[in-house]
Write an enzyme that holds these catalytic residues in place. Structure first.
Site, PDB file in Angstrom:
ATOM      1  N   CYS A  45      62.409 -98.314  13.792  1.00  0.00           N
ATOM      2  CA  CYS A  45      61.370 -97.628  14.568  1.00  0.00           C
ATOM      3  C   CYS A  45      60.069 -97.489  13.781  1.00  0.00           C
ATOM      4  O   CYS A  45      58.982 -97.433  14.376  1.00  0.00           O
ATOM      5  CB  CYS A  45      61.869 -96.258  15.014  1.00  0.00           C
ATOM      6  SG  CYS A  45      63.254 -96.357  16.164  1.00  0.00           S
ATOM      7  N   THR A  46      60.157 -97.434  12.476  1.00  0.00           N
ATOM      8  CA  THR A  46      58.944 -97.407  11.653  1.00  0.00           C
ATOM      9  C   THR A  46      58.122 -98.666  11.913  1.00  0.00           C
ATOM     10  O   THR A  46      56.894 -98.606  12.070  1.00  0.00           O
ATOM     11  CB  THR A  46      59.313 -97.302  10.163  1.00  0.00           C
ATOM     12  OG1 THR A  46      59.955 -96.041   9.941  1.00  0.00           O
ATOM     13  CG2 THR A  46      58.086 -97.397   9.273  1.00  0.00           C
TER      14      THR A  46
END
Length: 217
Positions: A45-46
């Site tokens: 998700c980063t």
């Protein structure tokens, strides 16, 4: 709750990295993309948040407002945003909901107990200016989302909303489209005077002209 296509996207009010947000007011008359993350400081998700931020001009070109969601606090969001900037070379330019009380997660069915009852799954909702849900996607934790595909679908939705057409498999903007079976040949001649290729009576392929799309607006 299961969110279905054509349903009005549920409204909500929630804290975010950019203050309190009422969802429908935030969207206004724009298209929207709401996408969730299991929690802050997760590796895939980063990269995804940075990818969405890099597409800022593409979202604006299509009049799309994006908004992320995680079940962590605004304080964690701020620290995560700094990690994203340092590791991905991209600052966030859109709000991320701080859904610590799971108001939005529950409303949109983002918690799948059989997968993990403690975090949200990685969902995507595309919402049109009438606040109708037009696309839903749910990704596994290990596979990063392809936001170019989400842009492609938005291009298709915006095009087909203006013209009596559908887009075929793997379609890209500028490529031929399919005339709706609901449109008779007589009506199609008026709408598509450039003509089309009929592979079958139900499969008529046409190249859209700019003036055709403009006339349909």
């Amino acid at each position: 709750m299961t969110i279905q296509l054509g349903q009005t996207a549920p409204d909500f009010e929630q804290d975010s990295s950019r203050g309190r947000i009422r969802f429908h007011d935030y969207l206004g008359s724009s298209w929207g993309v709401l996408f969730s993350h299991p929690k802050d400081f997760t590796p895939v998700c980063t990269t995804e948040l940075a990818a969405v931020a890099r597409l800022e001009l593409e979202w604006k070109k299509r009049d799309v407002k994006v908004i992320g969601l995680s079940v962590d606090s605004t304080e964690n969001h701020a620290s995560w945003a700094e990690d994203i900037r340092e590791t991905q070379g991209q600052s966030l330019n859109f709000p991320v909901l701080a859904d610590k009380d799971r108001t939005v997660s529950s409303l949109y069915g983002m918690v799948h107990p059989e997968a993990d009852p403690s975090v949200t799954v990685r969902s995507v909702f595309v919402i049109d200016p009438n606040k109708k849900v037009r696309l839903t996607l749910t990704y596994p934790p290990s596979a990063g989302r392809n936001f170019a595909e989400i842009l492609r679908v938005i291009d298709s939705l915006q095009l087909t909303d203006k013209n009596k057409v559908s887009t075929p498999s793997d379609w890209q903007p500028g490529q031929p489209v399919i005339i709706s079976p609901a449109l008779s040949n007589e009506d199609a001649k008026v709408r598509f005077p450039q003509g089309w290729k009929e592979l079958r009576p139900y499969l008529r392929v046409v190249e859209l002209r700019d003036e055709t799309a403009q006339a349909a607006e």
